[in-house]
Structure formats: structure tokens, C-alpha cells
Scaffold this motif. Structure first.
Motif, PDB file in Angstrom:
ATOM      1  N   ILE A   1       0.883  -1.178   0.000  1.00  0.00           N
ATOM      2  CA  ILE A   1       0.000   0.000   0.000  1.00  0.00           C
ATOM      3  C   ILE A   1       0.910   1.214   0.000  1.00  0.00           C
ATOM      4  CG2 ILE A   1      -1.698   1.334   1.275  1.00  0.00           C
ATOM      5  CD1 ILE A   1      -2.850  -1.196   2.319  1.00  0.00           C
ATOM      6  N   TRP A   2       0.739   2.025  -0.999  1.00  0.00           N
ATOM      7  CA  TRP A   2       1.594   3.214  -1.086  1.00  0.00           C
ATOM      8  C   TRP A   2       1.171   4.228  -0.064  1.00  0.00           C
ATOM      9  CZ3 TRP A   2       3.343   5.069  -6.498  1.00  0.00           C
ATOM     10  CH2 TRP A   2       4.019   4.017  -7.140  1.00  0.00           C
ATOM     11  N   SER A   3       2.158   4.761   0.577  1.00  0.00           N
ATOM     12  CA  SER A   3       1.804   5.835   1.505  1.00  0.00           C
ATOM     13  C   SER A   3       1.555   7.084   0.664  1.00  0.00           C
ATOM     14  CB  SER A   3       2.930   6.079   2.493  1.00  0.00           C
ATOM     15  OG  SER A   3       4.073   6.486   1.799  1.00  0.00           O
ATOM     16  N   ILE A   4       0.683   7.861   1.161  1.00  0.00           N
ATOM     17  CA  ILE A   4       0.346   9.046   0.378  1.00  0.00           C
ATOM     18  C   ILE A   4       1.317  10.148   0.733  1.00  0.00           C
ATOM     19  CG2 ILE A   4      -1.407  10.796   0.011  1.00  0.00           C
ATOM     20  CD1 ILE A   4      -3.275   8.270   0.910  1.00  0.00           C
ATOM     21  N   CYS A   5       2.093  10.537  -0.247  1.00  0.00           N
ATOM     22  CA  CYS A   5       3.066  11.586   0.030  1.00  0.00           C
ATOM     23  C   CYS A   5       2.504  12.919  -0.461  1.00  0.00           C
ATOM     24  CB  CYS A   5       4.384  11.265  -0.653  1.00  0.00           C
ATOM     25  SG  CYS A   5       4.198  10.951  -2.394  1.00  0.00           S
ATOM     26  N   GLU A   6       3.304  13.883  -0.402  1.00  0.00           N
ATOM     27  CA  GLU A   6       3.013  15.277  -0.790  1.00  0.00           C
ATOM     28  C   GLU A   6       1.554  15.565  -1.166  1.00  0.00           C
ATOM     29  OE1 GLU A   6       4.616  16.255  -4.743  1.00  0.00           O
ATOM     30  OE2 GLU A   6       5.698  14.372  -4.565  1.00  0.00           O
ATOM     31  N   GLY A   7       1.032  16.566  -0.583  1.00  0.00           N
ATOM     32  CA  GLY A   7      -0.381  16.866  -0.812  1.00  0.00           C
ATOM     33  C   GLY A   7      -1.227  16.185   0.237  1.00  0.00           C
ATOM     34  N   GLY A   8      -0.853  14.941   0.524  1.00  0.00           N
ATOM     35  CA  GLY A   8      -1.526  14.231   1.599  1.00  0.00           C
ATOM     36  C   GLY A   8      -2.929  13.806   1.240  1.00  0.00           C
ATOM     37  N   GLN A   9      -3.541  13.143   2.162  1.00  0.00           N
ATOM     38  CA  GLN A   9      -4.882  12.612   1.960  1.00  0.00           C
ATOM     39  C   GLN A   9      -5.864  13.710   1.623  1.00  0.00           C
ATOM     40  OE1 GLN A   9      -5.656   9.321   4.186  1.00  0.00           O
ATOM     41  NE2 GLN A   9      -7.286   8.853   2.770  1.00  0.00           N
ATOM     42  N   GLU A  10      -5.601  14.875   2.155  1.00  0.00           N
ATOM     43  CA  GLU A  10      -6.473  16.025   1.928  1.00  0.00           C
ATOM     44  C   GLU A  10      -6.874  16.157   0.465  1.00  0.00           C
ATOM     45  OE1 GLU A  10      -8.113  18.592   3.586  1.00  0.00           O
ATOM     46  OE2 GLU A  10      -7.930  16.886   4.937  1.00  0.00           O
ATOM     47  N   GLU A  11      -5.892  16.001  -0.406  1.00  0.00           N
ATOM     48  CA  GLU A  11      -6.151  16.272  -1.814  1.00  0.00           C
ATOM     49  C   GLU A  11      -6.554  15.019  -2.581  1.00  0.00           C
ATOM     50  OE1 GLU A  11      -6.175  19.439  -3.209  1.00  0.00           O
ATOM     51  OE2 GLU A  11      -6.134  19.875  -1.071  1.00  0.00           O
ATOM     52  N   GLU A  12      -6.441  13.869  -1.963  1.00  0.00           N
ATOM     53  CA  GLU A  12      -6.701  12.628  -2.692  1.00  0.00           C
ATOM     54  C   GLU A  12      -8.107  12.583  -3.275  1.00  0.00           C
ATOM     55  OE1 GLU A  12      -5.123   9.910  -3.743  1.00  0.00           O
ATOM     56  OE2 GLU A  12      -3.274  10.926  -3.196  1.00  0.00           O
ATOM     57  N   TRP A  13      -9.052  13.044  -2.492  1.00  0.00           N
ATOM     58  CA  TRP A  13     -10.449  12.939  -2.940  1.00  0.00           C
ATOM     59  C   TRP A  13     -10.690  13.725  -4.215  1.00  0.00           C
ATOM     60  CZ3 TRP A  13     -12.558  17.691  -3.224  1.00  0.00           C
ATOM     61  CH2 TRP A  13     -11.964  18.696  -2.461  1.00  0.00           C
ATOM     62  N   ARG A  14      -9.865  14.730  -4.459  1.00  0.00           N
ATOM     63  CA  ARG A  14     -10.091  15.564  -5.642  1.00  0.00           C
ATOM     64  C   ARG A  14      -9.977  14.774  -6.933  1.00  0.00           C
ATOM     65  NH1 ARG A  14     -10.387  20.959  -5.520  1.00  0.00           N
ATOM     66  NH2 ARG A  14      -9.981  21.929  -3.525  1.00  0.00           N
ATOM     67  N   HIS A  15      -8.972  13.920  -6.986  1.00  0.00           N
ATOM     68  CA  HIS A  15      -8.665  13.288  -8.256  1.00  0.00           C
ATOM     69  C   HIS A  15      -8.987  11.811  -8.288  1.00  0.00           C
ATOM     70  CE1 HIS A  15      -5.630  16.766  -8.474  1.00  0.00           C
ATOM     71  NE2 HIS A  15      -6.745  17.103  -9.072  1.00  0.00           N
ATOM     72  N   SER A  16      -9.663  11.315  -7.298  1.00  0.00           N
ATOM     73  CA  SER A  16      -9.877   9.877  -7.274  1.00  0.00           C
ATOM     74  C   SER A  16     -11.107   9.508  -8.097  1.00  0.00           C
ATOM     75  CB  SER A  16     -10.050   9.413  -5.839  1.00  0.00           C
ATOM     76  OG  SER A  16     -11.413   9.395  -5.537  1.00  0.00           O
ATOM     77  N   VAL A  17     -11.281   8.204  -8.318  1.00  0.00           N
ATOM     78  CA  VAL A  17     -12.440   7.755  -9.090  1.00  0.00           C
ATOM     79  C   VAL A  17     -13.726   7.924  -8.309  1.00  0.00           C
ATOM     80  CG1 VAL A  17     -11.587   6.139 -10.771  1.00  0.00           C
ATOM     81  CG2 VAL A  17     -11.759   5.447  -8.400  1.00  0.00           C
ATOM     82  N   ALA A  18     -13.607   7.978  -7.026  1.00  0.00           N
ATOM     83  CA  ALA A  18     -14.823   8.021  -6.215  1.00  0.00           C
ATOM     84  C   ALA A  18     -15.434   9.404  -6.279  1.00  0.00           C
ATOM     85  CB  ALA A  18     -14.476   7.677  -4.777  1.00  0.00           C
ATOM     86  N   PRO A  19     -16.753   9.475  -6.246  1.00  0.00           N
ATOM     87  CA  PRO A  19     -17.373  10.800  -6.204  1.00  0.00           C
ATOM     88  C   PRO A  19     -16.994  11.495  -4.900  1.00  0.00           C
ATOM     89  CG  PRO A  19     -19.005   9.095  -5.873  1.00  0.00           C
ATOM     90  CD  PRO A  19     -17.736   8.402  -6.233  1.00  0.00           C
ATOM     91  N   ILE A  20     -17.049  12.800  -4.908  1.00  0.00           N
ATOM     92  CA  ILE A  20     -16.646  13.551  -3.724  1.00  0.00           C
ATOM     93  C   ILE A  20     -17.683  13.348  -2.631  1.00  0.00           C
ATOM     94  CG2 ILE A  20     -16.138  15.848  -2.850  1.00  0.00           C
ATOM     95  CD1 ILE A  20     -15.450  16.543  -5.798  1.00  0.00           C
ATOM     96  N   PRO A  21     -17.239  12.902  -1.467  1.00  0.00           N
ATOM     97  CA  PRO A  21     -18.217  12.615  -0.403  1.00  0.00           C
ATOM     98  C   PRO A  21     -18.958  13.874   0.032  1.00  0.00           C
ATOM     99  CG  PRO A  21     -15.946  12.349   0.378  1.00  0.00           C
ATOM    100  CD  PRO A  21     -15.880  12.578  -1.081  1.00  0.00           C
TER     101      PRO A  21
END
Lengths: 675, 456
Positions: free
Chosen positions: A496-516
Motif C-alpha cells: 500500500i503506497w503511503s500518500i506523500c506530498e499533498g496528503g490525503q487532503e487532496e486525494e479525494w479531488r482526483h480519485s475515481v470516487a465521487p466527492i463525499p
């Protein structure tokens, strides 16, 4: 071997060109297809397979682009391969693209290229582009007609030799809450001349902290009417004149097509090159830039916005699928249990087996997948030969080729499983995780990353990864499975890759999942706060009436730059002045120095006078004194000594009064200090 | 119509010295031999607005303006002349007369506007969207004839006239950004928040604020009360309302707004129809909560009414504008003057006397009882009442007011001669302004000068 083949292909193509020289005169439309996006957004998948070969609704992306280029009347395409170039070339050689009549595909290969700018410079050196060309990356899906845009471009070019590029744009309003478009790209601010469609301003990667757009005053002086757009999306399809390539060569620091090239041209007023826009209204064009756009474009394809590039029309190498009710596409040879439910807008590839009581909706399932019973798949993308055992749950995830999910495993929204990962029994993969057989590359190429923001994919990295990728297929699987068993549950394989730079905060922006939902609510609240801040600033200002127009100092964050400037300027002047006092520099020299400061900071002489006066006062206060009268004496002394300096900036009595006015706040400070 | 009309007639503008004086305030400057104020009043009368408040700066001025209005418009208009102290600014003037204002909306018109845009159109646009403020904007006037070559025109050709930078939504109904005065010299800064809400903003530098506003009265008064430093409608109040439109402060505090909200609820249907709002405006969309729930943000609308290019719309706020307006009113925009033009396209009062071989060209006006000697030539000029003009006089592109005496052999180009002035023989003036009662001695030649008595 591949290179040899390529060379052979290139030779035959060259022969073909030389066979009829008339073609050259007519300038057949050429295109440059960048088969590398020079970004790292699709990691970890792109460590093993180039982005252009990733399946989009079961067809490699590059096929959409090539099919469109062929349909749009392009005669010759140069496919520029960099990362995993061998895979791309091999794929193209085995595909039917090399054997089309009237459509030539040539590959250009390079390994030490790290940006689109470098790629274009290399192509320029090869001297293969003879006329206008289409610049596109291999991850673009479109069905627009090029004729009109091309004609507009040519006509403009005829009239004005400086019109070197036409950008294709499309209406798409970004969400005011997340500040990103539906494709997950950052909001874009553009200024366009409504009459000529010339692009005057381009701002992507917007700095959210800055609440305003700053249009140069010259811009408005030259164009009485400007349309400012926040509702357009850049399709990343450009029609370029051959000069563009030479521009890249002339400006060897241009790396990114938009950030450097477009902005460079817009800011450069010496050469006067112009960029124009062409807006498409009814046709489709989108670039897959991140996981979100992958998701959105897939859905658009399934919902047939991209017709004729849809699953049930054979355009290149895709197997025949049948369109059924409610946007369901099914290939042949599917084994589906009676009790399995396949919902709307779902594509199921050839040879896939679906067990009993499984539910699938809004998803794309690749070829040869095996899905057990009681599986739930929602809004997900399963590529080929994926094995999902009984009772798994997948919501809004991407699962690459050869992944095995053991029984009862759960993928939370936004998960990406790279090739051949194995998820252990009943293991829950947390949201937005990225899992790969390869270890996360350490950030040893960080300086490059910094330099070109996030758009570089360093060469160093590539070579090392390719090396490991080759080995890993055999050995690493077993090794890593032992070393990292606990990470993915019993029997799990991968990191499992650790999320670097930007952090989890920004992950939701570009992921396949709709924004919660909660994220949206949070953001919209944040937006309110922003807004409040802005208005507060503004009202605080406006109450001070005329001050707004005159003083930079109180203009709040709007005018931060100029405020900074004036602060720096004052500091510099003060330092100069103090040095002059200490070292007994001649007044004339000080005047010269202050003058040069004035010019470099673009200040008026009144500003100078203000700054000088301020420094004098400060000096007076700093000089040791015991009583107010002594201080007054000090001040008087200093002012008389440096009279000449002050006078050189004050040409008239009026101005003198003015400065004193301006500096009344300093005097206030002064008097405070005195007391 | 629940509208009150306020005409801001001002006092004696410093910009117009020496044309204005204590005897002739700005509002009474003659444009084609009629006070400029009459153009506004007549336009309002045409829109069937008969109750108005004329606000004048200074008691003296008020007396003169009031006297003229009551003489000219008795029985036609019901005009209340309110006096405010000098230099209070337009916002200050409204603050001073606040107690007169009672209607739901207030139309504020500048008294120096010469225009044929119906004020009714502005009020209608205002009502249509239930806006807080509606501003009329018009194209920037093309000032000065190229052949006129007057000094003012030269200054302006160097720097193409820019009065405002105006940002509108693509439908050109809402005002999103406005920059005036000193802000024009800086780079334009557009707020992203509003751009995000609208999507597209058209920015125009070739339009200007014509100084005719429709305000929601309670909002206007609230702003004036709260922001006691606001001096000018154009530079303070309007920009403030425009920039706070997505985060409305006025609607939060004032009690009247609570009422309005209720009204909104009741009249929702009618508003929908009025606003033509099958699609809600961006304000409403912006105000909605994240899931399209009930509005969570307070917004207000700032609208614009753009005068079409075929309409005439210029403010008399500089000497150049004074010349231009005089020229246009008897020239291109002659329907404004209200006179009947002769076949030669000019107006010569029947009582005027012309000497032999004297020609009066088209686009000229010669007032009542004026006399001209022999071999004179008048081109594109206005000559007032009871002037005595000698022989061999040339008047080109000029305005000559009433009771002016011009000696033989004078040549007047691009100049303004105020009332009771006297030009002795063989005076040559080019691009000059001659103040009231000034005497230009024989044989003088002036170019681009302002000549006035130094009594003040």
C-alpha cells in the motif's frame, strides 16, 4: 528489435512520402501525439504500463485518439514515446494502425525526455513537420470535426503571421465549491477577446489564496472588450503552426505546454505571437488527466457522448459488444448466473463469468474476469483477467489486470489496485489507497519534481523502475508477499503506497470516487468563510473613502504585491540612508542611489521623499536623547544636514505639503515615540 | 409607479469655469439655447414622471434653478427644489434629503445628462430583477470632431477616453464589476468568487456609467447611514453594492429586508414571471445550499441597463463635453433640441436679422433677436439671443451665448463666448473660453486660453 521494426516502418513511410511529392505541396495535415503525459497522476499503474495503453472501456486510450485523428482527416501522426516506449511501439506494431491506407503512424522514441517541451524540441530537430499540425496527447477522447477550427486557424494565419496556435475549448463550468471541473482538473480562468477569440489570459493551477484575477491595464487599453471565463475547459487539442516547434527550441526553458508555453507567449509582447481559441459546442473532447477524468470519460463513453467511439461500434481493435436496454453493453461468451443482477450503464467484456446473487452497476468489467457470488460492484473499473472471489465489495475503484481479491475483501471508494495485486481474505483496503506490487519509489528525483511542479516524471526514475519492473514480475512477487503479508491480509501480495506530498487532503479531488457529501459541506462552509474575509477586507477599505485609490498600504490582500514592494522599498531606502549617515557619503551619491532604487521599484519621487523623511525621523528617534527638546534638536539637525536630499525629491512647495500629509502617520508614530 | 425621482443638479462645477458662475450654475448652462437641466426634465416628462425632487447645491443656486423651473414648468411638472450644502457629494446630497424619500425605489438622475434614453426603461430593468441598484451605462462618447482640432480633443485623442471598466454577465443584465477614477490606472483585479458564480464575465472598457441609477430606497438609505464616509454614488455606493452582491450585508441588518424576504415569499410567482426566470439567475443559484436546499447565502442583484448605440447619451461635465453636446444637439442628435429645423438644416429665429451676403450653414442656430452684419459666416455654431455681431465675422464650431457683442472682422473658432461678453474689432479666438462679461480688446489674438474676469 522493436526499434528496428520501427525504423523499417519509418523507412516505408518515408518512401511513401517521396513517392508522391504532390502531397508535400498540399501539405497533408500532420499530428504530434504525445504518448506520455509527463505526469505521475496515474501511478502506480503507470509504473508498469504507459498511460496511453490503459484500457478505457476495454479499449486502450491511444486508440480513441488515433481513431479520432484518422477520422478528422489527419494524414500523418508522429507518436512520441518516452516512458515504456517499447510497450507503446510493440502495441502499435501489432495493431492495425500501421496498415491503414491514407493514415501513416510513425513513432519517435526517446528515453531522456522529461517534458512535453523537450519532446517538441526533439521533433523539431528531426525536421518532420512541414505545415500546420495538431498537437494532442495520447489520452484524449474526442469526436469533434477539425475542419472548421483548421480553416479558422489557416485564415487567421494568412492575415496575421503571428497567430501561431488555436486552442480547442469547451464549455464546462467548474464546481464553485471544489474549484475543479467535472473532469477533476483545476478550475481555469481565461480571458478571451469576444470578437477575435484571441486568448489574452490563462490561469490554471489557480492559487486559491488569491481572491482576485489581475488583468494588466495594458490589456484593457488595447482591447475595449474582454470576456473573462471560468466556465470553459481546455481540451488540450491544439492546432499549431510550425513556428510553435521553433518557439520551443528558441525558449529552451519551456517545459509544460500550458504553464510555460502558453503563458510565455501571452506575456511576451516583443514577438507578438498570438494564441486563439475555438470553442466546440456539440461535439465531445476531453483529456484523461487523472482518475476522476478516467471515471467521467468512461461514463461519457458508455452514455454515448463520444459517438462513434462507443463500445458497440467497432472503431479499432475492440470486440463487438451488444448494446442492451438501459445502457448495458455485453460482449459475447459471458457466463452470467441467473440470479446475478447487472444494472444500467455497465460494460461487460468477453469471457467474463459472474456468479450468483452478484450485483453490478455503473461499472466496466474487462475480458476474462471471474466474479464470484454475492459480490457487489458499484461504479468500478475492472480490467482484464481479474478474479473476485465470493462476497467482495467494490465501490468506485480501479482494479488492474490480473488482480485477485480473496473472499470477503472490501475495497473502499477511491482505491486503485495495480497489476497482479492480491488482496487477502476479508481484508478492508482503506479509502483512496493505492496498492501495487512495486514499492513506492523514494522521492530521489525531488529537485526535478520541484522544478516542474508535478509534471515531470524523471528519467532516473524510469530507468530504475523499468529495471525493477522486469525483475519484479518474476521474483519480487514472491519476495514481497512474504515480507509484506500483514499489509494486505492473509495471502495478500503488494504494497500500500503511503500518500506523500499533498496528503490525503487532496486525494479525494482526483480519485475515481465521487466527492463525499461531508467533504462538500465542509468545503462550502470554507467558501463562505473565504467570501466573508474578502468582503470584510473590502468593506474595511471602502469605509476609508478615498484612501482606496491612493494608499497601497491599506489595500489588504488584494494589493499584496505592491504593498510588499513599497515596504521593501522603504526598507532599502532606510538602509541606504543609514549607511550614508554612518559613512558620511556625499549627498549626491545618496540621491543617485535612492534614484536607482526608485526606478527599480517603480516608485514616484513622492514615495522617495516619504521614505527618506521616514528614515530621517527614525534616525532622529534612534539617536540617544534625554528630553523631548533634545529630540527636537536632533531632528532639526538631521533635517538640515540632509535638506538637499529631501529637496531633490520635492520639486514644489505643494508636493512638500503633500509628503508631509502622506507621512502624517509616520509623524504620529514619531510623536508616540517621543512621548 | 412607486418610484421617486431625484435629479441631482449640482452647483457650480469647477471643471466648467469660466462657463459657469454664480449667475449661471451648471444646471442652467445653455445647450442650444435651453438650460441643460431642461433636457433631463423633459425626458422624465416623456416617461410620464411628473413628481420630482431637484437637488441643488448652495442656496443661491437653488434660488436661480428654482426660479427657472417654476417659470418654465409651471403646470407641467410638480418639482420640489431641495437645497443641500456645497461639496457634500452625490451621496451626501441624498443623505441630506433622505426624509423626502418614501417610495420603494428611487431613480437618481444627474442633472447634466443630455440623453434620449427613456428613464422608464431603466426603472423597468430595475423592477424586472428586483435589483438593489440598476445603473444605466452607455457608450463612451466620441468627443471632438477631428477637424475641430480643439485643445480638449487633442488631449483625449492621445489617451482614448476611458471612464469605467465594467464587468457584466453574458446576458448583459447584471453588473459584476465596476472600476472608476484612479482604479483605472491600475491593473484590473476581478474577484474570482463572483467569476466562479457567473462563469463568464464580459469586461468592457468602452462603456461608461451615465449617472442614472435606480436604487432600492431602503437599501440606499441603509448604505448611506452605515457608511457615513461615502461621498459619491458613482465612486463609493455603486462599487460597494457591486462588490458585496454575493455576500450581502445590507439584507442582513435592515428590518425592511425582513419584510422584503416575506414579500419575496408571497410574490414568488409574480417575481418569477417578472424576472422571466425559467432559469434562475446566478445569484439565486449561488445562494442555494450545497444540495439545492433552501438559500443559505444572502445575495442582492446589481443590474445594468445598456443604452443602445443609436441613443444619445452624454454628460455635460467638461468644457469639451459642453462643446460636443451643443454641436450634437443641433447636429446629429437634433431630435433632442425640440426645435423644428429649416430646410437648410438650421434654426434661425424669425426675429433674427442677417446682413447681406451673410451665410448661416447647416447645423447652426441663431437665437431670438440676434443681429448679424454683412458678409458673416456661421458654421456649426450656436448663437444665443440678442447678440450683436458686426460684419465680416466668422464663427466656426463655437457657442455664443446671449447678449454677446462681437465687433467687425472677428474670427471665432472652437470657442465658447459667455453671456454679456464683448469682443471688439478684429479679435481672433481659437479654442478659447471667454467668461461672462469679459471684454476682449481690439485686435487681440488668443489660442487655447480661458479668459475671464478675476473677480472671484
Amino acid at each position: 528489435m522493436g526499434a528496428q521494426k520501427k525504423r523499417a516502418a519509418a523507412a516505408t513511410a518515408a518512401a511513401r512520402v517521396s513517392e508522391d511529392p504532390d502531397d508535400l505541396a498540399r501539405q497533408p495535415l500532420q499530428a504530434i501525439l504525445l504518448a506520455d503525459s509527463f505526469t505521475t497522476k496515474f501511478r502506480p499503474i503507470t509504473l508498469e504500463r504507459p498511460k496511453v495503453l490503459l484500457p478505457l472501456v476495454n479499449v486502450p486510450m491511444i486508440n480513441y485518439t488515433l481513431a479520432w485523428l484518422e477520422a478528422a482527416g489527419v494524414a500523418e501522426v508522429f507518436v512520441f514515446c518516452c516512458a515504456h516506449s517499447k510497450q507503446v511501439i510493440d502495441y502499435l506494431e501489432n495493431s492495425e494502425w500501421f496498415s491503414q491506407p491514407n493514415f501513416t503512424v510513425k513513432t519517435i522514441e526517446s528515453h531522456n525526455i522529461i517534458s512535453a517541451g523537450d519532446a517538441l524540441r526533439l521533433i523539431y530537430e528531426q525536421n518532420v513537420i512541414h505545415g500546420d499540425f495538431v498537437l494532442i496527447s495520447g489520452d484524449t477522447v474526442s469526436n469533434m470535426l477539425l475542419t472548421q477550427a483548421l480553416q479558422e486557424h489557416k485564415e487567421r494565419k494568412k492575415k496575421d503571421n503571428n497567430a501561431v496556435m488555436t486552442m480547442i475549448i469547451k464549455k464546462s463550468k467548474p464546481s464553485p465549491i471544489t474549484h475543479q471541473s467535472r473532469l477533476g482538473t483545476d478550475e481555469l480562468f481565461m480571458a478571451i477577446d469576444p470578437n477575435t477569440k484571441q486568448l489574452l489570459y490563462y490561469e490554471d493551477k489557480a492559487d486559491h489564496s488569491k481572491g482576485t484575477i489581475c488583468l494588466d491595464k495594458m490589456l484593457l487599453a488595447e482591447n475595449p472588450s474582454i470576456s473573462l471565463h471560468n466556465d470553459k475547459q481546455d481540451c488540450y487539442i491544439d492546432i499549431c503552426s510550425p513556428e510553435v516547434l521553433s518557439l520551443f527550441t528558441d525558449n529552451f526553458d519551456y517545459q509544460h505546454l500550458r504553464r510555460h508555453f502558453v503563458k510565455g507567449l501571452l506575456l511576451d509582447d516583443i514577438m507578438g505571437y498570438k494564441i486563439f481559441t475555438h470553442e466546440i459546442h456539440s461535439s465531445y473532447a476531453a483529456r484523461i488527466d487523472n482518475y476522476r477524468s478516467y471515471d467521467i470519460v468512461s461514463k461519457d463513453i458508455i452514455q454515448r457522448w463520444t459517438y462513434p467511439y462507443v463500445p458497440d461500434v467497432k472503431f479499432c481493435g475492440n470486440r463487438a459488444t451488444k448494446l442492451e436496454r438501459r445502457g448495458m453493453y455485453r460482449a459475447s461468451e459471458i457466463e452470467q448466473s441467473r440470479s446475478a443482477q447487472v444494472g444500467s450503464f455497465t460494460v461487460i467484456g468477453c469471457g467474463t463469468k459472474i456468479g450468483s446473487n452478484s450485483k453490478i452497476s455503473d461499472s466496466v468489467i474487462g475480458e476474462g474476469c471471474t466474479i464470484g457470488s454475492n459480490v457487489l460492484i458499484e461504479g468500478s473499473y475492472l480490467w482484464d483477467n481479474v478474479i473476485i472471489e465470493d462476497g467482495c465489495e467494490l465501490r468506485h475503484v480501479i482494479v488492474c489486470d490480473g488482480v485477485i481479491m480473496k473472499a470477503g475483501a472490501v475495497l473502499k471508494p477511491g482505491v486503485v489496485l495495480s497489476f497482479k495485486v492480491v488482496i487477502g481474505e476479508r481484508f478492508v483496503v482503506p479509502a483512496y489507497s493505492k496498492v501495487s506490487l512495486l514499492q513506492q519509489p523514494t522521492v530521489h528525483d525531488s529537485d526535478e519534481e520541484l522544478e516542474y511542479a508535478d509534471n515531470s516524471s524523471g528519467t532516473v526514475e524510469f530507468s530504475s523502475i523499468q529495471g525493477t519492473a522486469d525483475q519484479s514480475n518474476g521474483e519480487m512477487t514472491s519476495e514481497s508477499s512474504e515480507a509484506h503479508k500483514p499489509k494486505l491480509g492473509t495471502g495478500g501480495v503488494g504494497y500500500i503506497w503511503s500518500i506523500c506530498e499533498g496528503g490525503q487532503e487532496e486525494e479525494w479531488r482526483h480519485s475515481v470516487a465521487p466527492i463525499p457529501e461531508d467533504k462538500l459541506a465542509e468545503l462550502s462552509e470554507a467558501m463562505d468563510d473565504d467570501q466573508e474575509l474578502v468582503t470584510q477586507d473590502r468593506t474595511a477599505l471602502s469605509t476609508s473613502g478615498e484612501l482606496i485609490s491612493d494608499s497601497n498600504a491599506s489595500e489588504g490582500d488584494d494589493n499584496e504585491d505592491s504593498k510588499d514592494d513599497s515596504v521593501y522599498f522603504e526598507k532599502e531606502v532606510e538602509a541606504t540612508f543609514l549607511r550614508a549617515v554612518e559613512e558620511n557619503v556625499k549627498v549626491d551619491h545618496v540621491i543617485l542611489e535612492v534614484n536607482s532604487l526608485r526606478l527599480s521599484y517603480n516608485m514616484t519621487s513622492a514615495d522617495c521623499a516619504g521614505a527618506v523623511f521616514y528614515s530621517m525621523m527614525k534616525l532622529a528617534v534612534k539617536t540617544p536623547h534625554s528630553s523631548a527638546s533634545e529630540l527636537q534638536q536632533n531632528t532639526a539637525n538631521i533635517i538640515t544636514t540632509w535638506q538637499k536630499l529631501l529637496k531633490s525629491y520635492l520639486l514644489e512647495i505643494d508636493e512638500e505639503v503633500c509628503t508631509i500629509d502622506l507621512d502624517s502617520n509616520y509623524i504620529c508614530i514619531f510623536s508616540l515615540l517621543v512621548n | 409607479m412607486d418610484f421617486q425621482v431625484v435629479v441631482l443638479a449640482g452647483g457650480t462645477s469647477k471643471k466648467l469655469v469660466p462657463l459657469v458662475s454664480k449667475e449661471v450654475p451648471k444646471a442652467l448652462l445653455p445647450v442650444a439655447n435651453r438650460p441643460v437641466l431642461s433636457y433631463v426634465l423633459e425626458q422624465l416628462e416623456l416617461s410620464n414622471i411628473k413628481d420630482l425632487i431637484v437637488v441643488v447645491e448652495g442656496a443661491d443656486t437653488a434660488l436661480r434653478v428654482g426660479g427657472w423651473i417654476s417659470a418654465a414648468y409651471v403646470d407641467r411638472l410638480h418639482v420640489e427644489v431641495a437645497t443641500v450644502p456645497e461639496d457634500v457629494g452625490t451621496a451626501g446630497a441624498l443623505r441630506a434629503i433622505a426624509h423626502h424619500l418614501t417610495a420603494k425605489d428611487v431613480l437618481v438622475v444627474s442633472g447634466d445628462l443630455v440623453s434620449d434614453v427613456p428613464p422608464g426603461a431603466v426603472t423597468a430593468a430595475h423592477r424586472r430583477h428586483d435589483a438593489v441598484v440598476t445603473a444605466m451605462i452607455c457608450s463612451v462618447p466620441v468627443s471632438g470632431l477631428s477637424e475641430a482640432g480643439s485643445s480638449g480633443a487633442k488631449d483625449k485623442t492621445k489617451k482614448p477616453g476611458r471612464y469605467n471598466i465594467i464587468g457584466m454577465d453574458p446576458t448583459k443584465q447584471f453588473l459584476l464589476h465596476i472600476a472608476t477614477g484612479a482604479e483605472l490606472e491600475k491593473d484590473t483585479r476581478i474577484r474570482k468568487s463572483i467569476l466562479r458564480a457567473v462563469g463568464q464575465m464580459d469586461i468592457r472598457a468602452d462603456l461608461m456609467d451615465a449617472h442614472m441609477y435606480a436604487f432600492n430606497r431602503s437599501v440606499l438609505q441603509e448604505v448611506l447611514d452605515q457608511k457615513d464616509k461615502f461621498q459619491s454614488l458613482k465612486q463609493d455606493v455603486l462599487p460597494y453594492l457591486v462588490r458585496s452582491q454575493l455576500k450581502s450585508e445590507i439584507l442582513i441588518n435592515g428590518a425592511p429586508q425582513g419584510q422584503q424576504a416575506k414579500e419575496n415569499g408571497n410574490d414568488k410567482v409574480s417575481y418569477r414571471i417578472l424576472a422571466n426566470a425559467s432559469t434562475p439567475s446566478f445569484h439565486e443559484l449561488y445562494a442555494l445550499g450545497p444540495n439545492g436546499s433552501a438559500p443559505v447565502r444572502r445575495t442582492h442583484k446589481c443590474c445594468v441597463y445598456i443604452a443602445s448605440n443609436s441613443k444619445y447619451c452624454v454628460r455635460l461635465n467638461s468644457i469639451q463635453a459642453f462643446m460636443d453636446i451643443n454641436r450634437d444637439v443641433i447636429g446629429e442628435a437634433n431630435h433632442l433640441s425640440g426645435y423644428n429645423f429649416s430646410a437648410q438644416n438650421n434654426i434661425i429665429h424669425p426675429s433674427a436679422e442677417l446682413g447681406s451676403k451673410t451665410t448661416v450653414g447647416p447645423h447652426c442656430m441663431l437665437g431670438e433677436g440676434s443681429q448679424m452684419g454683412d458678409k458673416c459666416s456661421v458654421k456649426r455654431s450656436v448663437i444665443g439671443r440678442h447678440c450683436r455681431i458686426g460684419s465680416n465675422v466668422k464663427v466656426v464650431n463655437s457657442v455664443v451665448m446671449n447678449h454677446v457683442t462681437i465687433g467687425d472682422g472677428c474670427s471665432i473658432q472652437g470657442s465658447v463666448i459667455c453671456s454679456n461678453a464683448q469682443l471688439q474689432e478684429r479679435v481672433a479666438l481659437k479654442d478659447c473660453q471667454v467668461g461672462q462679461g469679459y471684454v476682449v480688446s481690439a485686435g487681440c489674438e488668443y489660442k487655447g486660453e480661458s479668459l475671464a474676469r478675476k473677480e472671484k
